[in-house]
Write an enzyme that holds these catalytic residues in place. Structure first.
Site, PDB file in Angstrom:
ATOM      1  N   HIS A   5       4.696  -7.439  -0.056  1.00 40.19           N
ATOM      2  CA  HIS A   5       3.855  -8.795  -0.724  1.00 40.19           C
ATOM      3  C   HIS A   5       5.005  -9.462  -2.281  1.00 40.19           C
ATOM      4  O   HIS A   5       5.669  -8.130  -2.626  1.00 40.19           O
ATOM      5  CB  HIS A   5       2.528  -9.016  -0.759  1.00 40.19           C
ATOM      6  CG  HIS A   5       2.069  -8.541   0.130  1.00 40.19           C
ATOM      7  ND1 HIS A   5       1.201  -9.610   1.210  1.00 40.19           N
ATOM      8  CD2 HIS A   5       1.168  -7.871   1.394  1.00 40.19           C
ATOM      9  CE1 HIS A   5       0.928  -9.151   2.193  1.00 40.19           C
ATOM     10  NE2 HIS A   5       0.508  -8.062   2.132  1.00 40.19           N
ATOM     11  N   SER A   9       8.662   3.220   4.597  1.00 42.73           N
ATOM     12  CA  SER A   9       9.193   3.795   3.996  1.00 42.73           C
ATOM     13  C   SER A   9       9.742   3.629   2.002  1.00 42.73           C
ATOM     14  O   SER A   9       8.015   4.163   2.211  1.00 42.73           O
ATOM     15  CB  SER A   9      11.110   1.979   4.303  1.00 42.73           C
ATOM     16  OG  SER A   9      11.767   2.849   4.012  1.00 42.73           O
ATOM     17  N   ASP A  62       1.402  -1.278   0.079  1.00 42.75           N
ATOM     18  CA  ASP A  62      -0.102  -0.082  -0.120  1.00 42.75           C
ATOM     19  C   ASP A  62       0.590   1.135  -0.288  1.00 42.75           C
ATOM     20  O   ASP A  62       2.073   0.964   1.180  1.00 42.75           O
ATOM     21  CB  ASP A  62      -0.934  -0.079   1.470  1.00 42.75           C
ATOM     22  CG  ASP A  62      -1.774  -0.633   0.769  1.00 42.75           C
ATOM     23  OD1 ASP A  62      -2.060  -1.612   0.642  1.00 42.75           O
ATOM     24  OD2 ASP A  62      -2.717  -0.607   2.495  1.00 42.75           O
TER      25      ASP A  62
END
EC number: 4.1.1.65
Length: 282
Positions: A142, A244, A85
Site C-alpha cells: 500500500h 518478500s 504487514d
C-alpha cells in the site's frame, strides 16, 4: 541452507512453485492451504473471507484481502503509513549512499536503483525503511503517502531467499535480486517504493502494470509522467504471490521516523512509521 542458494536453479524453482500455486485442485488445494495455515500460525479471522473454500488456488490464498477495519490507515496529515504487514529488517539514515542490509552487510543506493547515479543522487544521505513479508503475512502493498507515479524501473536479477537468515549471510542481497523500483512524486518530494523479488515468489505485480516480467533487454524503464496515475495514502499499489521485501527511500532531511518503530519489530500496513517534514499543514 543459505550457502546453497547460489547453486540452486532459483528461477526454475520459482516458476515451478508459481505454476503449482495457480492450480485449482479442489479438496487437495484446500488440504494444502490448511497445512500452510497450521504450519505458519495464520489467523484467518483477519481475512476478508475466513472460509478456506473461498480460495480455489494457493495464489488466491496468498493474495487474500484483510478486513479493512482491522488495518485502519493513520489519519494524521503528515504521517507516513506502513506499506505492508511484516517485520522491520532495518531502517534509518542512508550514510552517503550506503544502506544497512544487516549487521556487517551494506549495499549502495546506486546498485539498488540499477546502477543509475542520477537516480541515486536524489537519495544521498536520505532515509530508508526495509520490511520483510514472511509467508504468513498479508502480501499486498500500500501507498505510504499521497503521490503520483512517475517511473517504474524493472531490474532483472537473482532470486535469493530474503528471509532473515539469508539477509544476514548473502552480500548485497537486495541489490542483486530482481526488483521493481517505483518512483513517486509527493508533496514531500521524491519517494521510492521498491518491491524485491525472492526465491519461490510467484511474481511481482503492480496495479498499473500487472505482472512485471523480465525482458531480454535487461533493465526496463517505464515512464508514467504523462499518465497522471495518482494514489492516496493507504491505497493498494501491488502485491507479491508469496513473501518478500519492500524498501522505502526518502530524500535527505524530509522525514523523521517514528521512535516506536525499530528493527526486528512487527508492523501492520497503515500504521504510523514516521512523519514528513516539508508539508505545511493548514
Amino acid at each position: 541452507m543459505t550457502k546453497l542458494h547460489k547453486y540452486l536453479p532459483q528461477r526454475t524453482l520459482s516458476k515451478i512453485v508459481g505454476w503449482l500455486a495457480t492450480r485449482e485442485w479442489g479438496l487437495l488445494t484446500q488440504w494444502a492451504i490448511r497445512l500452510f495455515i497450521r504450519h505458519y500460525g495464520i489467523n484467518m479471522q483477519e481475512a476478508q473471507y475466513p472460509d478456506i473454500g473461498h480460495y480455489p488456488s494457493f495464489n488466491a490464498f496468498f493474495t487474500r484481502y484483510l478486513k479493512r477495519e482491522l488495518r485502519p490507515v493513520v489519519e494524521e496529515p503528515r504521517a507516513i503509513a506502513s506499506p505492508v504487514d511484516g517485520i522491520i529488517s532495518e531502517m534509518g539514515q542512508i550514510k552517503g549512499e550506503n544502506l544497512i542490509q544487516a549487521k556487517n552487510h551494506h549495499y549502495t543506493i546506486t546498485a539498488l536503483l540499477g546502477e543509475d547515479p542520477s537516480r541515486a543522487s536524489q537519495f544521498l544521505d536520505g532515509d530508508f525503511f526495509t520490511a520483510y513479508l514472511a509467508p504468513k503475512n498479508y502480501h499486498r502493498i500500500h501507498m505510504p503517502l499521497d503521490g503520483r507515479l512517475i517511473e517504474m524501473i524493472h531490474i532483472p536479477g537473482k532470486l535469493f531467499s530474503v528471509n532473515p537468515a539469508s539477509v544476514q549471510t548473502v552480500p548485497r542481497l537486495f541489490a542483486r535480486n530482481e526488483r521493481a523500483v517505483c518512483l513517486f512524486e509527493t508533496e514531500n518530494g521524491l519517494m521510492a517504493v521498491i518491491l524485491v523479488g525472492a526465491m519461490l515468489v510467484g511474481s511481482i505485480n503492480t496495479v498499473w502494470h500487472g505482472t512485471v516480467v523480465p525482458t531480454a533487454e535487461g533493465i526496463a524503464v517505464h515512464n508514467y509522467r504523462e499518465k497522471n496515475i495518482k494514489f492516496k495514502r493507504g491505497e493498494e499499489i501491488g502485491h507479491f504471490k508469496m513473501g518478500s521485501t519492500v524498501i522505502l527511500l526518502f530524500p535527505k532531511n524530509t522525514i523523521q521516523w517514528n521512535p516506536n518503530c525499530q528493527p526486528k519489530g512487527t508492523i501492520c500496513y497503515g500504521e504510523n512509521i514516521g512523519t514528513v517534514s516539508l508539508i505545511e499543514v493548514a
